[in-house]
Design a protein around this motif. Sequence first.
Motif, PDB file in Angstrom:
ATOM      1  N   VAL A  41      -2.308  13.946  -6.744  1.00 27.17           N
ATOM      2  CA  VAL A  41      -1.849  12.558  -6.969  1.00 27.17           C
ATOM      3  C   VAL A  41      -2.297  11.566  -5.755  1.00 27.17           C
ATOM      4  O   VAL A  41      -2.643  10.691  -5.795  1.00 27.17           O
ATOM      5  N   SER A  42      -2.249  12.220  -4.568  1.00 24.96           N
ATOM      6  CA  SER A  42      -2.443  11.506  -3.190  1.00 24.96           C
ATOM      7  C   SER A  42      -3.985  11.322  -3.335  1.00 24.96           C
ATOM      8  O   SER A  42      -4.397  10.273  -2.820  1.00 24.96           O
ATOM      9  N   ASN A  43      -5.066  12.009  -3.700  1.00 25.29           N
ATOM     10  CA  ASN A  43      -6.477  11.885  -3.963  1.00 25.29           C
ATOM     11  C   ASN A  43      -6.453  10.673  -4.875  1.00 25.29           C
ATOM     12  O   ASN A  43      -7.483   9.741  -4.373  1.00 25.29           O
ATOM     13  N   ASP A  44      -5.781  10.719  -5.822  1.00 26.93           N
ATOM     14  CA  ASP A  44      -6.057   9.270  -6.765  1.00 26.93           C
ATOM     15  C   ASP A  44      -5.434   7.992  -6.257  1.00 26.93           C
ATOM     16  O   ASP A  44      -6.183   7.050  -6.208  1.00 26.93           O
ATOM     17  N   ALA A  45      -4.449   8.294  -5.583  1.00 29.15           N
ATOM     18  CA  ALA A  45      -3.732   7.360  -4.794  1.00 29.15           C
ATOM     19  C   ALA A  45      -4.799   6.601  -3.700  1.00 29.15           C
ATOM     20  O   ALA A  45      -4.800   5.411  -3.533  1.00 29.15           O
ATOM     21  N   ALA A  46      -5.257   7.607  -2.997  1.00 26.70           N
ATOM     22  CA  ALA A  46      -6.059   7.192  -1.896  1.00 26.70           C
ATOM     23  C   ALA A  46      -7.426   6.408  -2.413  1.00 26.70           C
ATOM     24  O   ALA A  46      -7.697   5.352  -1.719  1.00 26.70           O
ATOM     25  N   ASP A  47      -7.815   6.965  -3.409  1.00 23.88           N
ATOM     26  CA  ASP A  47      -9.023   6.089  -4.217  1.00 23.88           C
ATOM     27  C   ASP A  47      -8.608   4.704  -4.567  1.00 23.88           C
ATOM     28  O   ASP A  47      -9.208   3.666  -4.395  1.00 23.88           O
ATOM     29  N   VAL A  75       0.710  -1.208   0.135  1.00 29.96           N
ATOM     30  CA  VAL A  75       0.154   0.047  -0.065  1.00 29.96           C
ATOM     31  C   VAL A  75       0.727   0.983  -0.063  1.00 29.96           C
ATOM     32  O   VAL A  75       0.686   2.114  -0.736  1.00 29.96           O
ATOM     33  N   ALA A  76       2.023   1.245   0.768  1.00 27.81           N
ATOM     34  CA  ALA A  76       2.858   2.282   1.050  1.00 27.81           C
ATOM     35  C   ALA A  76       3.595   2.613  -0.425  1.00 27.81           C
ATOM     36  O   ALA A  76       3.404   3.792  -0.969  1.00 27.81           O
ATOM     37  N   ALA A  77       3.748   1.778  -1.195  1.00 26.25           N
ATOM     38  CA  ALA A  77       4.374   1.871  -2.545  1.00 26.25           C
ATOM     39  C   ALA A  77       3.348   2.409  -3.415  1.00 26.25           C
ATOM     40  O   ALA A  77       3.617   3.181  -4.347  1.00 26.25           O
ATOM     41  N   ALA A  78       2.062   1.703  -3.256  1.00 28.36           N
ATOM     42  CA  ALA A  78       1.015   2.351  -4.207  1.00 28.36           C
ATOM     43  C   ALA A  78       0.730   3.986  -4.053  1.00 28.36           C
ATOM     44  O   ALA A  78       0.258   4.635  -4.855  1.00 28.36           O
ATOM     45  N   ILE A  79       1.114   4.359  -2.783  1.00 34.48           N
ATOM     46  CA  ILE A  79       0.856   5.731  -2.638  1.00 34.48           C
ATOM     47  C   ILE A  79       2.248   6.438  -3.074  1.00 34.48           C
ATOM     48  O   ILE A  79       1.894   7.737  -3.841  1.00 34.48           O
ATOM     49  N   PHE A  80       3.292   6.065  -2.680  1.00 36.78           N
ATOM     50  CA  PHE A  80       4.579   6.812  -2.781  1.00 36.78           C
ATOM     51  C   PHE A  80       5.190   6.969  -4.277  1.00 36.78           C
ATOM     52  O   PHE A  80       5.877   7.630  -4.731  1.00 36.78           O
ATOM     53  N   GLU A  81       4.836   5.885  -4.925  1.00 42.10           N
ATOM     54  CA  GLU A  81       5.319   5.545  -6.417  1.00 42.10           C
ATOM     55  C   GLU A  81       4.670   6.748  -7.150  1.00 42.10           C
ATOM     56  O   GLU A  81       5.416   7.463  -8.010  1.00 42.10           O
ATOM     57  N   PRO A  82       3.335   6.947  -7.387  1.00 35.14           N
ATOM     58  CA  PRO A  82       2.714   7.927  -8.279  1.00 35.14           C
ATOM     59  C   PRO A  82       3.200   9.277  -7.991  1.00 35.14           C
ATOM     60  O   PRO A  82       3.605   9.976  -8.698  1.00 35.14           O
ATOM     61  N   LEU A  83       3.290   9.520  -6.467  1.00 37.50           N
ATOM     62  CA  LEU A  83       4.155  10.537  -6.037  1.00 37.50           C
ATOM     63  C   LEU A  83       5.699  11.013  -6.747  1.00 37.50           C
ATOM     64  O   LEU A  83       5.635  12.162  -7.065  1.00 37.50           O
ATOM     65  N   ALA A  84       6.267   9.932  -6.652  1.00 36.78           N
ATOM     66  CA  ALA A  84       7.710   9.964  -7.141  1.00 36.78           C
ATOM     67  C   ALA A  84       7.470  10.148  -8.592  1.00 36.78           C
ATOM     68  O   ALA A  84       8.399  10.976  -9.240  1.00 36.78           O
ATOM     69  N   GLU A  85       6.722   9.386  -9.410  1.00 37.95           N
ATOM     70  CA  GLU A  85       6.489   9.782 -10.709  1.00 37.95           C
ATOM     71  C   GLU A  85       6.352  10.867 -11.134  1.00 37.95           C
ATOM     72  O   GLU A  85       6.742  11.439 -12.308  1.00 37.95           O
ATOM     73  N   ALA A  86       5.313  11.711 -10.198  1.00 37.48           N
ATOM     74  CA  ALA A  86       4.748  13.013 -10.657  1.00 37.48           C
ATOM     75  C   ALA A  86       6.004  13.981 -10.238  1.00 37.48           C
ATOM     76  O   ALA A  86       5.785  15.394 -10.585  1.00 37.48           O
ATOM     77  N   GLY A  87       7.079  13.726  -9.585  1.00 33.63           N
ATOM     78  CA  GLY A  87       8.171  14.302  -9.391  1.00 33.63           C
ATOM     79  C   GLY A  87       8.191  15.167  -8.230  1.00 33.63           C
ATOM     80  O   GLY A  87       8.508  16.453  -7.856  1.00 33.63           O
TER      81      GLY A  87
END
Length: 406
Positions: free
Chosen positions: A316-322, A271-283
């Motif tokens: 990005v966090s909203n999307d990841a939270a969903d 789950v942590a990876a699913a949240i922080f990966e998109p954040l990292a990808e978005a820079g």
Amino acid sequence: MVQKYGGTSVANADRIRNVAECIAATHSSGCEVVVVVSAMGHTTDDLLHLAREVSDNDHPRELDMLLTAGERVAMALCAMALRDLGVPAVSLTGSQAGILTTAAHGAAEIVGIRSSRVRESLSEGRVVIVAGFQGVDPDSKEVTTLGRGGSDATAVALAADLEADECEIYTDVDGVFTADPRVVPNARKIDEITYEEMLELATGGARVLMPRAVEFGRRYSIPIHVRSSFHGRPGTLVKEDTMEEPIVRGVAHDTSEAKITIHAVPDNPGVAAAIFEPLAEAGVNVDMIVQNVSHDGVTDISFTVPNRQIDLARHVSNDAADDVGALRVDVDDNIAKVSLVGAGMKTESGVAAKMFRVLSSHNINIEMLSTSLIRISCVVRGEEVESAVRGLHEAFAVGSDQETVR
Ligand code: ADP
Ligand code: ASP
Ligand code: MG
């Protein structure tokens, strides 16, 4: 010799003529001199403001075209002032000086320097004035900026490439202090500090040196001398080792971050990876992360991000939270970080405990914590940070030599 002059040091015509006299003196002593300049006074802030007045939208490429103009004005005026003093001088944009960067507009990193043009001018006896804070992406040929305070990075990177003896950073304070002298009036100027400690202070928010400049200094062993452009007294030398190894070298604070909390995140692997990966990808630059103990299979995750990335991070966090089935996302931009830094912490116990006691005695609640070998950082309410800095500075007696030095 590479010298960098910050915004206040070139704020008006008189200051530019003063700076030109200092450069001329160094040049006439027989040194080859490369000068890096920042934009005059608050030019960068004014240009950012102007852009926001014209448009609500993000235009990263055009913003960099706009902001780089600030340094370009200063470099040309400095070169004119030097020529009037009879010193042969030439100004170069970052791109002309061969500062090659990544493509990231607004946060580009220097990846190489093609300094043939600078070297050629130096060999002809000229002083070379380089516009700080900017470069060019060699693939797209687009002009980029290096992030706030980026002229420091330009200067130290050039010093490394040119194998300068030293990089001088001329600024509006006497050197690096034990805390921001604008917040702690009795802060003391530090004579010598290690790269390691300076890097922690800089990333902790002491904006007198940009962190990336310190990294270049450390990597290429370039001594960095931070000093005042208003007088000739020595400032602070940033170098490999220092005679003294205090437990606490200084206190830094940072009000440029916001905290995001994702509530009721399912406590499963991945789950942590699913949240922080998109954040990292978005820079998004995530700094501190805290995950609470889980109750009933869910937990809260909080992290901090730069204020300037808050809209992107929220989105990005909203999307990841969903995606992970979390409850909701909260954003809190009224936070600040206070950090204690000192190489002596490596072997000293009880520093964290004392820090927490001092904060509690000022009725300050700690919301997040992180540590490195030589740093302890706490996130507190924004309005409490100045009293936290002053309280810690006082309690750890960093203003006085006797108690901090072993
Ligand atoms: P310049 O335009 O010369 O690059 P900056 O404004 O970027 O100057 O950096 C200098 C400022 O950094 C000082 O005016 C001071 O308020 C602030 N500062 C924060 N922490 C420290 C510190 N520990 N020591 C010295 N200055 C600090
Ligand atoms: N002018 C830029 C800024 O204000 C770069 C610098 O001063 O180093 O951030
Ligand atoms: Mg600066």
